[in-house]
Design a protein around this motif. Structure first.
Motif, PDB file in Angstrom:
ATOM      1  N   ALA A 194      63.259  85.722  38.146  1.00  0.00           N
ATOM      2  CA  ALA A 194      62.657  85.996  36.601  1.00  0.00           C
ATOM      3  C   ALA A 194      63.229  87.158  35.971  1.00  0.00           C
ATOM      4  O   ALA A 194      63.990  87.940  36.661  1.00  0.00           O
ATOM      5  CB  ALA A 194      61.379  86.127  36.908  1.00  0.00           C
ATOM      6  N   ASP A 195      63.216  87.277  34.602  1.00  0.00           N
ATOM      7  CA  ASP A 195      63.714  88.094  33.834  1.00  0.00           C
ATOM      8  C   ASP A 195      62.525  89.224  33.480  1.00  0.00           C
ATOM      9  O   ASP A 195      61.885  89.280  32.592  1.00  0.00           O
ATOM     10  CB  ASP A 195      63.993  87.684  32.395  1.00  0.00           C
ATOM     11  CG  ASP A 195      64.766  88.667  31.537  1.00  0.00           C
ATOM     12  OD1 ASP A 195      65.107  89.753  31.846  1.00  0.00           O
ATOM     13  OD2 ASP A 195      65.201  88.243  30.343  1.00  0.00           O
ATOM     14  N   ILE A 196      62.505  90.312  34.729  1.00  0.00           N
ATOM     15  CA  ILE A 196      61.825  91.219  34.678  1.00  0.00           C
ATOM     16  C   ILE A 196      62.089  92.372  33.737  1.00  0.00           C
ATOM     17  O   ILE A 196      63.262  92.804  33.719  1.00  0.00           O
ATOM     18  CB  ILE A 196      61.323  91.826  35.987  1.00  0.00           C
ATOM     19  CG1 ILE A 196      60.881  90.635  36.738  1.00  0.00           C
ATOM     20  CG2 ILE A 196      60.254  92.879  36.149  1.00  0.00           C
ATOM     21  CD1 ILE A 196      59.530  89.802  36.140  1.00  0.00           C
ATOM     22  N   ASP A 197      61.303  93.292  32.977  1.00  0.00           N
ATOM     23  CA  ASP A 197      61.747  94.569  32.197  1.00  0.00           C
ATOM     24  C   ASP A 197      61.190  95.618  32.859  1.00  0.00           C
ATOM     25  O   ASP A 197      61.868  96.814  33.052  1.00  0.00           O
ATOM     26  CB  ASP A 197      61.064  94.268  30.845  1.00  0.00           C
ATOM     27  CG  ASP A 197      61.734  93.099  30.150  1.00  0.00           C
ATOM     28  OD1 ASP A 197      62.907  93.046  29.779  1.00  0.00           O
ATOM     29  OD2 ASP A 197      60.801  92.103  30.015  1.00  0.00           O
ATOM     30  N   PHE A 198      60.054  95.721  33.384  1.00  0.00           N
ATOM     31  CA  PHE A 198      59.456  96.897  33.952  1.00  0.00           C
ATOM     32  C   PHE A 198      58.811  96.687  35.050  1.00  0.00           C
ATOM     33  O   PHE A 198      58.278  95.599  35.443  1.00  0.00           O
ATOM     34  CB  PHE A 198      58.489  97.493  32.842  1.00  0.00           C
ATOM     35  CG  PHE A 198      59.275  98.158  31.666  1.00  0.00           C
ATOM     36  CD1 PHE A 198      60.102  99.163  31.472  1.00  0.00           C
ATOM     37  CD2 PHE A 198      59.171  97.273  30.488  1.00  0.00           C
ATOM     38  CE1 PHE A 198      60.340  99.664  30.247  1.00  0.00           C
ATOM     39  CE2 PHE A 198      59.612  97.509  29.444  1.00  0.00           C
ATOM     40  CZ  PHE A 198      60.225  98.739  29.204  1.00  0.00           C
ATOM     41  N   VAL A 199      58.682  97.619  35.896  1.00  0.00           N
ATOM     42  CA  VAL A 199      57.710  97.648  37.174  1.00  0.00           C
ATOM     43  C   VAL A 199      56.656  98.875  37.132  1.00  0.00           C
ATOM     44  O   VAL A 199      57.026  99.705  37.166  1.00  0.00           O
ATOM     45  CB  VAL A 199      58.566  97.513  38.367  1.00  0.00           C
ATOM     46  CG1 VAL A 199      57.690  97.546  39.690  1.00  0.00           C
ATOM     47  CG2 VAL A 199      59.443  96.632  38.382  1.00  0.00           C
ATOM     48  N   ALA A 200      55.396  98.588  37.320  1.00  0.00           N
ATOM     49  CA  ALA A 200      54.388  99.658  37.390  1.00  0.00           C
ATOM     50  C   ALA A 200      53.842  99.569  38.837  1.00  0.00           C
ATOM     51  O   ALA A 200      53.981  98.557  39.521  1.00  0.00           O
ATOM     52  CB  ALA A 200      53.190  99.370  36.317  1.00  0.00           C
ATOM     53  N   TYR A 201      53.519 100.869  39.341  1.00  0.00           N
ATOM     54  CA  TYR A 201      53.037 101.110  40.612  1.00  0.00           C
ATOM     55  C   TYR A 201      51.578 101.552  40.610  1.00  0.00           C
ATOM     56  O   TYR A 201      51.267 102.705  40.044  1.00  0.00           O
ATOM     57  CB  TYR A 201      53.943 102.022  41.213  1.00  0.00           C
ATOM     58  CG  TYR A 201      55.323 101.503  41.450  1.00  0.00           C
ATOM     59  CD1 TYR A 201      55.920 100.614  42.358  1.00  0.00           C
ATOM     60  CD2 TYR A 201      56.318 101.677  40.528  1.00  0.00           C
ATOM     61  CE1 TYR A 201      57.117  99.943  42.593  1.00  0.00           C
ATOM     62  CE2 TYR A 201      57.606 101.298  40.613  1.00  0.00           C
ATOM     63  CZ  TYR A 201      58.035 100.605  41.611  1.00  0.00           C
ATOM     64  OH  TYR A 201      59.269  99.794  41.609  1.00  0.00           O
ATOM     65  N   PRO A 202      50.920 101.051  41.489  1.00  0.00           N
ATOM     66  CA  PRO A 202      49.490 101.442  41.497  1.00  0.00           C
ATOM     67  C   PRO A 202      49.493 102.785  42.631  1.00  0.00           C
ATOM     68  O   PRO A 202      50.578 103.276  43.061  1.00  0.00           O
ATOM     69  CB  PRO A 202      48.623 100.563  42.428  1.00  0.00           C
ATOM     70  CG  PRO A 202      49.660  99.794  43.212  1.00  0.00           C
ATOM     71  CD  PRO A 202      50.934  99.846  42.330  1.00  0.00           C
TER      72      PRO A 202
END
Length: 442
Positions: free
Chosen positions: A235-243
């Motif tokens: 997939a074309d992912i732009d960002f990753v957020a982490y809990p």
């Protein structure tokens, strides 16, 4: 012994005899010696026949030629009549052939004892028996709103994966693990999330990622790591957020969700880490590879690795936008007594790198100003950093400090125009300067 329905009082009498007697002897003495004593209205036989006095309960024990025990008589008479009847029993002076002494110990009000039991039981029922407490108005509103949010969840694609109501209209999407995560984001007004529902990423999510800005927001466990690896491949992912560490997305509060999404990491940093293995560390160090080095409550930036250098050794790159500053990994010895190393000569391998300087400074208790070409400008004691910054800051690209750096030192370095600052540890950092890169020397 007595009827709990009609009994009001319980007369307790203590009996002692100078000889061995049995229960029938005691009962016979009571009826025989009180007969006619109180008149017809209080005759014990008539009272017992009409149920106003209960049966006589005798509990005696004979030891060493003497008998002692207790006599219990239940009464439904009023207080005065019960007192007269009890007093008449003390006139008994013989039981059979034996001399006897009779004394009224007490007259217990059965109703008082019942009231005490009622009060104690009521307390237990009040604490334990009710199924639930009174529902507050806010709880009612939250329950109704929750049902509305559940109804708003959409099912996308052939896989019928759960998603927020605005998933198709929004120009950005948030990819989470499951239905509970979508519900939690809906609870706080985030309506553009979609759930993967397992490690097999549905085709509809891949299609959405091609059209919209995609942010991955997964749990920091092994399952979330596997899903992230698959998403990065297809997939074309732009960002990753982490809990926050140790928490799942479905358990986060509104503040924690907003903070995690604000601190999302560009995918380039994460992809660099996935495209190669974590720096090989001896197994006895106990370090496990992970895709979750980031956390909203962590201030310092971790140093990802890069490909091998020309000499075949593993290299590490800092997190700058350019990404062109590389340095050999080396053995990161943390022994505090390690002294600084002199600048390498061209014969020993050419120009120094940032990694080489970090290895030289770490554990030495010193600081070092570096020029734009990463040559040493001046070594100093870290406590002198603020005093020396006006003199060396203008010609320095960055500084290395073998100490803990707080928000004040970070702000001073940013104001002076330094490009990077490397430190043993960053603590109490509330706001990161945009123009200043932070490198953890550990």
């Amino acid at each position: 012994m007595y009827s709990p329905d009609t009994t009001k009082y319980l007369i307790q009498i203590h009996l002692e005899t100078e000889g061995v007697v049995e229960k029938p002897d005691v009962v016979g003495a009571i009826f025989g010696q009180t007969e006619g004593l109180l008149g017809e209205d209080l005759d014990l036989r008539d009272l017992q026949r009409t149920g106003r006095v209960g049966r006589i309960d005798v509990q005696i024990v004979s030891k060493r030629g003497a008998t002692a025990g207790e006599i219990f008589i239940a009464s439904s008479l009023d207080r005065a009549e019960t007192a007269i009847l009890a007093a008449s029993l003390e006139t008994i002076d013989r039981v059979g052939p034996c001399v006897a002494r009779v004394r009224v110990e007490c007259i217990e009000d059965i109703r008082v004892a019942k009231r005490k039991k009622i009060i104690e039981r009521a307390k237990e029922l009040l604490l334990d028996a009710f199924e639930e407490d009174t529902i507050a108005s806010q709880d009612l509103l939250d329950e109704v709103r929750e049902s509305i949010r559940i109804e708003k969840i959409r099912l996308l694609g052939e896989e019928r994966i759960p998603a927020g109501p605005n998933i198709e209209e929004s120009d950005a999407i948030i990819i989470v693990e499951g239905r509970a995560d979508v519900l939690n984001l809906l609870r706080y007004g985030i309506k553009n999330s979609v759930a993967v529902e397992g490690t097999n990423v549905p085709a509809i999510i891949v299609s959405l990622c091609e059209k919209k800005t995609a942010t991955v927001f997964l749990d920091g466990d092994r399952g979330g790591e596997l899903i992230l690896r698959e998403l990065l491949q297809i997939a074309d992912i732009d960002f990753v957020a982490y809990p926050p560490r140790g928490k799942s997305v479905e358990d986060l509060s509104r503040k924690e969700i907003v903070k995690a999404l604000r601190n999302k990491v560009p995918i380039e940093y994460v992809r660099d880490q996935v495209d190669r293995d974590i720096r090989k560390v001896p197994s006895d160090h106990g370090i496990q590879p992970t895709l979750y080095p980031y956390s909203p409550d962590i201030s310092e930036e971790k140093i990802p690795e890069n490909a091998a250098g020309e000499d075949g050794s593993t290299h590490v790159t800092d997190m700058s936008a350019s990404g062109d500053t590389i340095y050999p990994e080396g053995e990161f010895d943390t022994t505090p007594s390690q002294p600084p190393i002199a600048q390498p000569s061209p014969e020993d391998g050419g120009n120094a790198t940032l990694g080489w300087h970090i290895k030289a400074i770490r554990g030495s208790g010193l600081g070092r100003f570096l020029s734009p070409d990463l040559s040493t400008i001046h070594d100093f004691a870290p406590a002198e950093f603020r005093d020396l910054l006006p003199e060396y800051g203008s010609e320095s690209a960055g500084v290395l400090l073998d100490m803990n750096v707080d928000q004040k030192i970070l702000d001073v370095a940013a104001e002076k125009g330094l490009e990077f600052i490397a430190a043993r540890e960053f603590s109490g950092i509330v706001k990161r300067p945009v123009s200043l890169r932070m490198v953890n020397m550990q």
